[in-house]
Design a protein around this motif. Sequence first.
Motif, mmCIF file in Angstrom:
data_model
loop_
_atom_site.group_PDB
_atom_site.id
_atom_site.type_symbol
_atom_site.label_atom_id
_atom_site.label_comp_id
_atom_site.label_asym_id
_atom_site.label_seq_id
_atom_site.Cartn_x
_atom_site.Cartn_y
_atom_site.Cartn_z
ATOM 1 N N PHE A 248 30.730 29.275 37.029
ATOM 2 C CA PHE A 248 31.689 29.344 35.924
ATOM 3 C C PHE A 248 32.116 30.768 35.579
ATOM 4 O O PHE A 248 33.259 31.004 35.144
ATOM 5 C CB PHE A 248 31.168 28.635 34.667
ATOM 6 N N ALA A 249 31.224 31.738 35.785
ATOM 7 C CA ALA A 249 31.571 33.138 35.487
ATOM 8 C C ALA A 249 32.889 33.525 36.150
ATOM 9 O O ALA A 249 33.677 34.290 35.590
ATOM 10 C CB ALA A 249 30.455 34.063 35.952
ATOM 11 N N ALA A 250 33.145 32.978 37.337
ATOM 12 C CA ALA A 250 34.368 33.328 38.067
ATOM 13 C C ALA A 250 35.607 32.839 37.328
ATOM 14 O O ALA A 250 36.676 33.444 37.407
ATOM 15 C CB ALA A 250 34.324 32.725 39.474
ATOM 16 N N ILE A 251 35.457 31.750 36.589
ATOM 17 C CA ILE A 251 36.592 31.185 35.854
ATOM 18 C C ILE A 251 36.850 31.998 34.589
ATOM 19 O O ILE A 251 37.980 32.404 34.316
ATOM 20 C CB ILE A 251 36.330 29.695 35.565
ATOM 21 N N LYS B 183 40.198 47.015 34.824
ATOM 22 C CA LYS B 183 39.068 46.439 34.093
ATOM 23 C C LYS B 183 39.516 45.963 32.721
ATOM 24 O O LYS B 183 40.259 46.669 32.046
ATOM 25 C CB LYS B 183 37.996 47.514 33.868
ATOM 26 N N PRO B 184 39.025 44.824 32.268
ATOM 27 C CA PRO B 184 39.359 44.425 30.898
ATOM 28 C C PRO B 184 38.658 45.334 29.885
ATOM 29 O O PRO B 184 37.566 45.837 30.144
ATOM 30 C CB PRO B 184 38.813 43.002 30.794
ATOM 31 N N LEU C 48 30.241 41.621 34.110
ATOM 32 C CA LEU C 48 30.405 41.150 35.484
ATOM 33 C C LEU C 48 31.888 41.253 35.881
ATOM 34 O O LEU C 48 32.222 41.702 36.983
ATOM 35 C CB LEU C 48 29.942 39.692 35.526
ATOM 36 N N THR C 49 32.769 40.840 34.975
ATOM 37 C CA THR C 49 34.206 40.887 35.245
ATOM 38 C C THR C 49 34.666 42.311 35.537
ATOM 39 O O THR C 49 35.484 42.539 36.428
ATOM 40 C CB THR C 49 34.982 40.351 34.028
ATOM 41 N N ALA D 85 40.839 37.210 32.651
ATOM 42 C CA ALA D 85 41.001 38.604 32.214
ATOM 43 C C ALA D 85 42.028 39.359 33.055
ATOM 44 O O ALA D 85 42.326 40.509 32.773
ATOM 45 C CB ALA D 85 39.657 39.318 32.261
ATOM 46 N N PHE D 86 42.560 38.692 34.086
ATOM 47 C CA PHE D 86 43.484 39.379 34.984
ATOM 48 C C PHE D 86 44.905 38.833 34.837
ATOM 49 O O PHE D 86 45.126 37.617 34.898
ATOM 50 C CB PHE D 86 43.010 39.245 36.430
#
Lengths: 470, 470
Positions: A251-254, A306-307, A294-295, A259-260
């Motif tokens: 889920f982290a990937a979602i 980067k966010p 992580l993002t 954020a992009f």
Amino acid sequence: MPDKDPQPPALEPKALPTTAVPVSTDGASQEQRIDPFDVKGAVVDGKVLAIDYEKLIRDFGTRRISPEILERFEKLTGHKPHIFLRRGMFFSHRDLERILDRYEQGKAFFLYTGRGPSSESMHLGHMIPFMFTKYDVPIIFERPGKLIKLWIRWLQDVFDVPLVIMLTDDEKFLFKPNLSIADVLGFSRNNCKDIIAVGFDVKKTFIFSDLEFMGGAFYENVVKVSRCITGNQSKATFGFTDIDNIGKMHFAAIQASTAFATTFPHIFGTDTKTVKEIPSLIPCAIDQDPYFRLTRDVASRLKYQKPALIHAQFFPALGGPGSKMSASIDSSAIFMNDTMNTIKKKINKYAFSGGQATSEEQRQFGGNPDVDVSFQYLTFFLEDDEDLESIRQSYLKGELLTGELKARCIKELQTFIAAFQERKKAVTDEIVKSYMTPKPLEWSQGKGPKKQAESAVAEVTQKIKDAVVG
Amino acid sequence: MPDKDPQPPALEPKALPTTAVPVSTDGASQEQRIDPFDVKGAVVDGKVLAIDYEKLIRDFGTRRISPEILERFEKLTGHKPHIFLRRGMFFSHRDLERILDRYEQGKAFFLYTGRGPSSESMHLGHMIPFMFTKYDVPIIFERPGKLIKLWIRWLQDVFDVPLVIMLTDDEKFLFKPNLSIADVLGFSRNNCKDIIAVGFDVKKTFIFSDLEFMGGAFYENVVKVSRCITGNQSKATFGFTDIDNIGKMHFAAIQASTAFATTFPHIFGTDTKTVKEIPSLIPCAIDQDPYFRLTRDVASRLKYQKPALIHAQFFPALGGPGSKMSASIDSSAIFMNDTMNTIKKKINKYAFSGGQATSEEQRQFGGNPDVDVSFQYLTFFLEDDEDLESIRQSYLKGELLTGELKARCIKELQTFIAAFQERKKAVTDEIVKSYMTPKPLEWSQGKGPKKQAESAVAEVTQKIKDAVVG
């Protein structure tokens, strides 16, 4: 017309407690634990401590929101920092300076916030990032012979940038074995009405359900991000083990992909080379930081911006520090669909008091506003810094009784929630659709020669004049 | 008109070798390893053995495709089993009987196969599941005074069911760090042309790229499935470790979701209660079985029908058993875009021979068709069982020289690939779009009183008559 500045006096951001306060007793000693799935104060000698936010800044490696950055914010935007900033509820950040640089240079960025739709109605704590992102807050304060009303507009309007709001119904489904897809889609729809009722500009706002919006450019980013995160990283960041399901680990990937800017071609277009240079600014509770750490790592590898982040403290549960606000425990929180009477009952019955046991003792020893939930709530909803400070002093000195403080809190909450409920009533399914349908948005930041700061100053000055005259 | 049955004589399914044959020497002893990412014969005393398919049936817990099931297949459908079935290339299954039951009862099911688009062009081995799923194969055989041509139609037409073909471009991206999204989307498009050139009926076929089709009902199934699979299961099934990326660990949920009819509302509609009762039949190479073992476990938990499977052996690499066919090693395989001259050169230069070193020795001792790649290829492409058997005998006895056997193989491959290339030339972008756009499909199985078997028998009988007369 008075010639003196009608704005409320500024307060320095509130000092965060460097030593946490013992608040209850259960269990053995352990470190505080804060991640998206667990928020627990440290336990020392069997006492649960309040969250130590200074420690979080050190542990997470974030930066304190300093008076200097607030000053720069005000200077650049022409807007006084929101009470959540002045009073330190949003207390920490990553790269906020970079966003202010971009604002100054007229470069594009966008706002990203979200919600895990876990129950039918949102509570007060859920409102914080949304109120901060966009809420026309009326500031009413008295000056000799005058009642002055000033509308403060927040991040979406201050910056005039697009805002995306993610409803992570897929996450809720993955983490709650008893929920069905229909359940979480229903929560998304209902929570979306709550969010719309906060007052976002439909021309600048895209609200989406992961389950409904997944696909296309979004999914491309999801696979790009997931290729950059190992099982080890996901486990270390979120505390997962191999008995957790693969959806959780993934889920982290979602959450990261949102954020992009390239996830939203309907907003930013398809010119990847320029779109990947547009960063997001994410107002969120500090427990979400692990996702975005992580993002930020992944962003570098994907050559995306980067966010940036602004982190909020946790909104106090009715039971006071050390107790937990839970969507499934009615007495733990004020819900946005509570009746006026329920609000009154809940504050009177459940709101943890920093006052003394009797009126006499209160008059003699005074109360403790730092742990008093009614006072804490007022710090979130009472705009006038002078008014708030005078309540604090009276309570400290014992001039203000607990019942009186609760009555004031009830009044402010009822006003806030009644207005909210009024707005929510007007939110039809058609209106929900207008926010949730992918469509081009309209905004000015990053779209040409930069005049926003100047025009914002002019605008707020005019409003102050109108308010003072009116 | 001859009164005797013009059909070719049936062969029993070929006996699988119960003891594997040593074919080369490298490395120490180890068990054979077959999963979607690794296909390695056992190594004994430094010798790499051919894949032991009987052992796979035991280890995977699948069932051998028996003569009885083939007999039932023919009786029910009115179609002689495909050479891939008669000759044991499709050798194992799960629940094929249940699909035949449904066929008999006039109940719906669908076919699901797929492809990981890893390079610009597909090779012969990639064709196997597609040829088996749908390819109008001409059987030409001689009877006294007659050349008989019989067109055998395959699974899609035999069953008259929808077929979905998944292009796992997301998987390829996740597993190959050097590929970009544009790369894998390009592979999907090009491979789709190859697949269309096999000859699928556009009215019954939906070909999709994961990257393009992800979303909606598909994504809902992905989260449903991923909630049912733990990190442990994904690791144990595929051999992943914590240094693998979370996309890989999660991918099983995507491959599994395609096995469920509810993923395709544009084909089966949205009446979940009936749609979830429609199972898939999946023709695939045996290395894909781990995905579907997991899928079958998950199906029970989601109250979906378990997919049924028919498993193929691996198509032999040019270098013979023990060598690997790889899309990135040109000399390991015949590619579908090889020129006629390249085919000739590759067979002559690289095809592993079971013959003797000299013509004299060949005449004296004979060749070994069991390891001879040219002969193996003929078993895939030569329809006439009698012809094939006569080649085998001649080769065994030394009457047929290696050069002659290779010449025959070259001729058959050139015919097959030239016809394929001719068809591929006709596949425009417009045609690709017509297969890849979600749209309702047309088919008869499971849609009313069942007459397919009878009409299929009538149809094939008519074709035989036409062929014999024509």
